[in-house]
Design a protein around this motif. Sequence first.
Motif, short mmCIF file in Angstrom:
data_model
loop_
_atom_site.label_atom_id
_atom_site.label_comp_id
_atom_site.label_asym_id
_atom_site.label_seq_id
_atom_site.Cartn_x
_atom_site.Cartn_y
_atom_site.Cartn_z
N ASP A 25 3.98 1.72 1.33
CA ASP A 25 5.13 2.73 1.19
C ASP A 25 5.27 3.07 -0.08
O ASP A 25 5.97 2.42 -0.83
CB ASP A 25 6.42 2.01 1.59
N LEU A 26 4.30 4.13 -0.70
CA LEU A 26 4.44 4.58 -2.10
C LEU A 26 5.04 6.03 -1.98
O LEU A 26 4.80 6.77 -1.01
CB LEU A 26 2.88 4.46 -2.63
N ARG A 27 6.21 6.46 -2.86
CA ARG A 27 6.67 7.47 -2.74
C ARG A 27 6.69 8.24 -4.04
O ARG A 27 7.09 7.34 -5.21
CB ARG A 27 8.09 7.47 -2.34
N VAL A 28 6.54 9.49 -4.26
CA VAL A 28 6.94 10.18 -5.46
C VAL A 28 8.43 10.78 -5.25
O VAL A 28 8.27 11.76 -4.16
CB VAL A 28 5.77 11.28 -5.83
N LEU A 57 -2.24 -1.19 -7.71
CA LEU A 57 -2.86 -1.33 -6.27
C LEU A 57 -2.10 -2.18 -5.50
O LEU A 57 -2.02 -2.06 -4.23
CB LEU A 57 -4.28 -1.33 -6.40
N HIS A 58 -1.81 -3.34 -6.16
CA HIS A 58 -1.53 -4.53 -5.08
C HIS A 58 -0.15 -4.17 -4.58
O HIS A 58 0.13 -4.50 -3.53
CB HIS A 58 -1.37 -5.90 -5.90
N TYR A 59 0.79 -3.88 -5.45
CA TYR A 59 2.12 -3.19 -4.97
C TYR A 59 2.30 -2.40 -3.97
O TYR A 59 2.96 -2.56 -2.79
CB TYR A 59 3.12 -3.02 -6.11
N TRP A 60 1.13 -1.53 -4.16
CA TRP A 60 1.18 -0.20 -3.16
C TRP A 60 0.55 -1.01 -1.97
O TRP A 60 1.22 -0.66 -0.50
CB TRP A 60 0.02 0.59 -3.70
N ARG A 61 -0.44 -1.61 -1.78
CA ARG A 61 -1.19 -2.25 -0.49
C ARG A 61 -0.55 -3.19 0.03
O ARG A 61 -0.60 -3.45 1.48
CB ARG A 61 -2.60 -2.64 -0.86
N HIS A 62 0.13 -4.53 -0.64
CA HIS A 62 0.60 -5.48 0.02
C HIS A 62 1.96 -5.67 -0.47
O HIS A 62 2.55 -6.80 0.16
CB HIS A 62 -0.21 -6.67 -0.75
N GLY A 63 2.44 -4.92 -1.11
CA GLY A 63 3.94 -5.15 -1.37
C GLY A 63 4.15 -6.35 -2.48
O GLY A 63 5.51 -6.65 -2.54
N ALA A 64 3.08 -6.76 -3.06
CA ALA A 64 3.13 -8.02 -3.78
C ALA A 64 1.76 -8.21 -4.74
O ALA A 64 0.78 -7.48 -4.33
CB ALA A 64 3.54 -9.30 -2.99
N GLU A 91 2.30 14.55 -8.45
CA GLU A 91 2.26 14.91 -7.15
C GLU A 91 1.36 14.24 -6.01
O GLU A 91 1.61 14.35 -4.85
CB GLU A 91 2.64 16.47 -6.89
N GLU A 92 0.17 14.29 -6.59
CA GLU A 92 -0.88 13.81 -5.69
C GLU A 92 -1.04 11.82 -5.99
O GLU A 92 -2.05 12.04 -5.96
CB GLU A 92 -2.20 14.51 -5.99
N ALA A 93 -0.07 11.54 -6.13
CA ALA A 93 -0.17 9.95 -6.45
C ALA A 93 -0.91 9.18 -5.29
O ALA A 93 -1.80 8.28 -5.73
CB ALA A 93 1.23 9.32 -6.73
N LEU A 94 -0.60 9.43 -3.99
CA LEU A 94 -1.06 8.84 -3.12
C LEU A 94 -2.65 9.06 -3.17
O LEU A 94 -3.39 8.10 -2.65
CB LEU A 94 -0.73 9.41 -1.63
N THR A 95 -3.10 10.40 -3.30
CA THR A 95 -4.46 10.30 -3.33
C THR A 95 -4.98 9.74 -4.52
O THR A 95 -6.31 9.08 -4.57
CB THR A 95 -5.11 11.75 -3.53
N ALA A 96 -4.38 9.79 -5.71
CA ALA A 96 -4.85 9.10 -6.89
C ALA A 96 -5.06 7.43 -6.71
O ALA A 96 -6.06 6.74 -7.04
CB ALA A 96 -3.95 9.18 -8.13
N PHE A 97 -3.94 6.93 -5.91
CA PHE A 97 -3.96 5.49 -5.69
C PHE A 97 -5.67 4.98 -4.83
O PHE A 97 -6.16 4.14 -4.87
CB PHE A 97 -2.76 4.83 -5.41
N ALA A 98 -5.42 5.99 -3.70
CA ALA A 98 -6.63 5.61 -2.70
C ALA A 98 -7.96 6.06 -3.57
O ALA A 98 -8.75 5.01 -3.32
CB ALA A 98 -6.38 6.78 -1.84
N THR A 99 -8.00 6.85 -4.68
CA THR A 99 -9.23 6.87 -5.57
C THR A 99 -9.43 5.97 -6.24
O THR A 99 -10.58 4.99 -6.32
CB THR A 99 -9.28 8.16 -6.16
#
Length: 342
Positions: free
Chosen positions: A14-17, A44-51, A320-328
């Motif tokens: 749950d990552l939000r801009v 990346l860990h906070y995004w994927r795992h919340g920790a 604005e494309e943070a989700l794509t950036a994190f996935a990359t």
Amino acid sequence: MTTTTAVVAHAADDLRVEPIAVRAPGPADAVVAIAYGGICGSDLHYWRHGAVGESVLRAPMVLGHEVAGTVTSAAADGTGPAAGTPVTVHPATREPTGVRFPENSPNLSPGVRYLGSAARFPHTEGAFAREVVLPATMLRALPAGLDLRAAALAEPASVAWHAVSQAGDLRGKRVLVVGSGPIGALAVAVAHRAGAAGIVAVDVHDKPLEIAAAVGATRVLKATDAEAIAAVDADVVIESSGHHRGLASAIAGATRGGTVVLVGMLPRGDQPVPVASAITRELRLVGSLRFNDEIDEVITALADGSLKIDPVVTHVFPVEEALTAFATAADASVSGKVLLAF
């Protein structure tokens, strides 16, 4: 109330801009317009795992600690850079505790707070935002000619610089870097600048090895080639994979009496590692955690061109494309360091 756009982790996946309030600066705080921010493994860990390990999100938190920007309002008490100064950020502050640590290693103090960390509650908000308020003591003015994009890598380059310095003088030494992600690649660049006679880089993917070769590796090996890794016979090994198999490779690739620096963060708990081999060959296993004032040396080396890190950055995405950036950034087979542009 002033608001700004920020990258906020609410929970796992749950990552939000979104807009956030900009806190009122205190007398010793400066306001900085962030230009670039580098996505770190902890983000990346906070995004994927919340920790990240035992640092668990208990509330939404702004991510980011690898940033550069321009001071828009200097600290009212007169400390720190003036308005209009381009800066990068040392993301650590310290609070006194009763725990002992070496005076010359403040990074080892348990009282350290790091931007974008859930280690404590309330969490320490990060700097992935268009406008941030930071203690002026965190700011490092940039020399003329050092652009903000390169300066966004000053923090991870300082982590690599600190790790390499743990091994002492590298002039004429054989160096092996296990794990050639952004920190490993930056360690290659630092070792190259330090005068290593040869640098062998190891990774499971081709892209990180391509980057490592571009910043100074004289040879690259796939992580599956155990025989070739063991034959490197390195005086110094930088273990930056953060995996027990990488540490096993590091031990195997070190020469007798050599030094293995552990900068990759392995998971907590017991790890299946061939320690007997380290004992019988009298290896020095040395930990490396973050950095201290090395960021000042890194900034100088980036500015004078002696530390070449440009190939480490592979992607730049607008915030604005943070989700794509994190996935990359999470796909090491296609990316090195991924930056957000604010």
